[in-house]
Motif scaffolding. Structure first.
Motif, PDB file in Angstrom:
ATOM      1  N   HIS A   1       0.830  -1.207   0.000  1.00 39.61           N
ATOM      2  CA  HIS A   1       0.000   0.000   0.000  1.00 39.61           C
ATOM      3  C   HIS A   1       0.863   1.255   0.000  1.00 39.61           C
ATOM      4  CE1 HIS A   1      -2.292   3.144   2.328  1.00 39.61           C
ATOM      5  NE2 HIS A   1      -3.138   2.897   1.342  1.00 39.61           N
ATOM      6  N   GLY A   2       1.940   1.232   0.776  1.00 36.89           N
ATOM      7  CA  GLY A   2       2.802   2.405   0.887  1.00 36.89           C
ATOM      8  C   GLY A   2       3.640   2.672  -0.344  1.00 36.89           C
ATOM      9  N   VAL A   3       3.959   1.612  -1.101  1.00 36.51           N
ATOM     10  CA  VAL A   3       4.847   1.773  -2.250  1.00 36.51           C
ATOM     11  C   VAL A   3       4.084   2.051  -3.544  1.00 36.51           C
ATOM     12  CG1 VAL A   3       4.986  -0.628  -3.051  1.00 36.51           C
ATOM     13  CG2 VAL A   3       7.002   0.853  -3.223  1.00 36.51           C
ATOM     14  N   THR A   4       2.790   1.751  -3.576  1.00 39.36           N
ATOM     15  CA  THR A   4       1.988   1.997  -4.778  1.00 39.36           C
ATOM     16  C   THR A   4       1.323   3.366  -4.698  1.00 39.36           C
ATOM     17  OG1 THR A   4       0.142   0.775  -3.739  1.00 39.36           O
ATOM     18  CG2 THR A   4       1.549  -0.428  -5.270  1.00 39.36           C
ATOM     19  N   PRO A   5       1.029   4.000  -5.835  1.00 42.62           N
ATOM     20  CA  PRO A   5       0.468   5.362  -5.841  1.00 42.62           C
ATOM     21  C   PRO A   5      -0.964   5.407  -5.300  1.00 42.62           C
ATOM     22  CG  PRO A   5       0.499   4.449  -8.060  1.00 42.62           C
ATOM     23  CD  PRO A   5       1.261   3.492  -7.202  1.00 42.62           C
ATOM     24  N   ASP A   6      -1.073   5.785  -4.038  1.00 40.51           N
ATOM     25  CA  ASP A   6      -2.372   5.819  -3.365  1.00 40.51           C
ATOM     26  C   ASP A   6      -2.761   7.270  -3.100  1.00 40.51           C
ATOM     27  OD1 ASP A   6      -4.425   4.089  -1.645  1.00 40.51           O
ATOM     28  OD2 ASP A   6      -3.891   5.859  -0.490  1.00 40.51           O
ATOM     29  N   GLU A   7      -3.998   7.633  -3.418  1.00 39.02           N
ATOM     30  CA  GLU A   7      -4.430   9.022  -3.282  1.00 39.02           C
ATOM     31  C   GLU A   7      -4.545   9.476  -1.830  1.00 39.02           C
ATOM     32  OE1 GLU A   7      -8.419   6.780  -3.599  1.00 39.02           O
ATOM     33  OE2 GLU A   7      -6.288   6.509  -4.056  1.00 39.02           O
ATOM     34  N   HIS A   8      -4.584   8.518  -0.897  1.00 41.18           N
ATOM     35  CA  HIS A   8      -4.712   8.893   0.508  1.00 41.18           C
ATOM     36  C   HIS A   8      -3.363   9.068   1.195  1.00 41.18           C
ATOM     37  CE1 HIS A   8      -8.704   6.787  -0.159  1.00 41.18           C
ATOM     38  NE2 HIS A   8      -9.036   7.998   0.199  1.00 41.18           N
ATOM     39  N   THR A   9      -2.277   8.711   0.529  1.00 35.16           N
ATOM     40  CA  THR A   9      -0.960   8.797   1.158  1.00 35.16           C
ATOM     41  C   THR A   9       0.019   9.696   0.390  1.00 35.16           C
ATOM     42  OG1 THR A   9      -0.289   6.756   0.019  1.00 35.16           O
ATOM     43  CG2 THR A   9      -1.169   6.535   2.256  1.00 35.16           C
ATOM     44  N   TRP A  10       0.226   9.422  -0.868  1.00 30.14           N
ATOM     45  CA  TRP A  10       1.259  10.126  -1.629  1.00 30.14           C
ATOM     46  C   TRP A  10       1.112  11.649  -1.645  1.00 30.14           C
ATOM     47  CZ3 TRP A  10       4.054   7.790  -6.408  1.00 30.14           C
ATOM     48  CH2 TRP A  10       4.580   6.543  -6.065  1.00 30.14           C
ATOM     49  N   PRO A  11      -0.068  12.212  -1.932  1.00 30.40           N
ATOM     50  CA  PRO A  11      -0.169  13.676  -1.991  1.00 30.40           C
ATOM     51  C   PRO A  11       0.235  14.364  -0.684  1.00 30.40           C
ATOM     52  CG  PRO A  11      -2.068  12.685  -3.036  1.00 30.40           C
ATOM     53  CD  PRO A  11      -1.341  11.573  -2.339  1.00 30.40           C
ATOM     54  N   ILE A  12      -0.144  13.764   0.452  1.00 33.93           N
ATOM     55  CA  ILE A  12       0.163  14.377   1.741  1.00 33.93           C
ATOM     56  C   ILE A  12       1.650  14.257   2.053  1.00 33.93           C
ATOM     57  CG2 ILE A  12      -0.424  14.458   4.183  1.00 33.93           C
ATOM     58  CD1 ILE A  12      -2.746  15.048   2.274  1.00 33.93           C
ATOM     59  N   THR A  13       2.182  13.039   1.928  1.00 35.64           N
ATOM     60  CA  THR A  13       3.601  12.839   2.216  1.00 35.64           C
ATOM     61  C   THR A  13       4.458  13.707   1.303  1.00 35.64           C
ATOM     62  OG1 THR A  13       3.207  10.561   2.931  1.00 35.64           O
ATOM     63  CG2 THR A  13       5.460  11.141   2.340  1.00 35.64           C
TER      64      THR A  13
END
Length: 293
Positions: free
Chosen positions: A30-42
């Motif tokens: 989940h952390g390594v794939t492009p997820d809209e709930h994680t990548w934009p914020i990080t």
């Protein structure tokens, strides 16, 4: 080691140790794939800190809030109280709330503690040199709030840990474990990506003052304009739920890589389009301001 098919379709009668291990690996995916709930914020907060340490801290704090929420999610999954996710599509409301929180943080960085529409700051800045120092520092502790809110987003990974793994645990005492270890797996990868994002600006040789200005401006713009994009998409899904069903299969079985859908397009729009354009614009703006010094 578990096969990909086992990870994405866990069997029944797994031991607690197997459930924990599968949850951890799923979290890393989940952390390594492009997820809209994680990548934009990080991306936003990490690049705002423009350093290895700052980027890692951004990834850690965001994932901390996310992990807390995921532990809660698998607990209600064990108790049978997560059925709301099967009855209602919460993507729209979650996107909208995430967008509001992003916009508030971005507005604080760009202009102060209020929300406005600084279109001129994106396309045609009228700032003078003496105003450069007025850009606010990155409120990095806000990443915890982002993580808590984003954790309510529900996708394929959340479905597995909530409805497949959590119910197999022997008692409610163990119920938070799939969410906890899923969050920790996500945390590991987000810290790594935060480190990478945080060093992007270092690739171009500029003064520390210029880097600070570009970093804060970029973070503010990505959070503010990205937040508006999330808010608009969220409201559209609430009004027209069918939009959320848009998907073009890629043939890849791994969630977040299996289709070009709304979530994937959000990542590309916020991190790719808004993020990269903000960085390039920031470089030009910093050089223009330097000429007036």
């Amino acid at each position: 080691m578990f096969s990909l098919n086992t990870l994405l379709n866990p069997p029944d009668n797994l031991s607690v140790g197997e459930i924990i291990l599968i949850s951890l690996i799923l979290g890393m995916l989940h952390g390594v794939t492009p997820d809209e709930h994680t990548w934009p914020i990080t991306f936003s907060y990490a690049i705002g800190k423009y350093s290895t340490k700052g980027g890692m801290k951004a990834g850690f704090l965001f994932s901390l809030g996310f992990t807390i929420q995921r532990a809660f999610l698998t607990t209600i999954g064990f108790l049978g109280l997560a059925a709301i996710y099967n009855q209602y599509n919460l993507d729209g409301p979650v996107y909208a709330v995430v967008g509001i929180v992003m916009a508030i943080a971005g507005s604080y960085i760009l202009k102060g503690k209020y929300i406005h529409l600084p279109i001129d700051a994106l396309f045609k800045s009228k700032q003078h040199t003496e105003e450069a120092g007025k850009v606010k520092d990155i409120p990095i502790k806000m990443t915890i709030v982002h993580g808590l809110v984003a954790g309510f987003g529900f996708g394929a990974y959340a479905t597995i840990i909530t409805f497949v793994l959590a119910p197999q645990l022997p008692s409610v005492v163990y119920a938070p474990l799939p969410g906890l270890f899923f969050g920790l797996g996500t945390m590991v990868m987000q810290i790594i990506f935060g480190m990478i994002f945080g060093n992007i600006l270092r690739l171009k040789k500029m003064t520390e003052e210029q880097l600070s200005f570009i970093a804060r401006k970029t973070a503010g713009r990505v959070l503010y304009y990205g937040g508006l994009v999330f808010l608009i998409v969220g409201l559209l899904i609430i009004v027209l739920p069918a939009i959320d069903n848009f998907a073009i299969s890629t043939g890849n079985p791994i969630p977040n890589l299996d289709a070009i859908n709304i979530g994937f397009l959000l990542v590309i729009s916020v991190v790719g389009v808004i993020g990269i354009s903000s960085i390039l614009y920031g470089f030009r703006e910093a050089k223009r301001l330097a000429k007036h010094i």
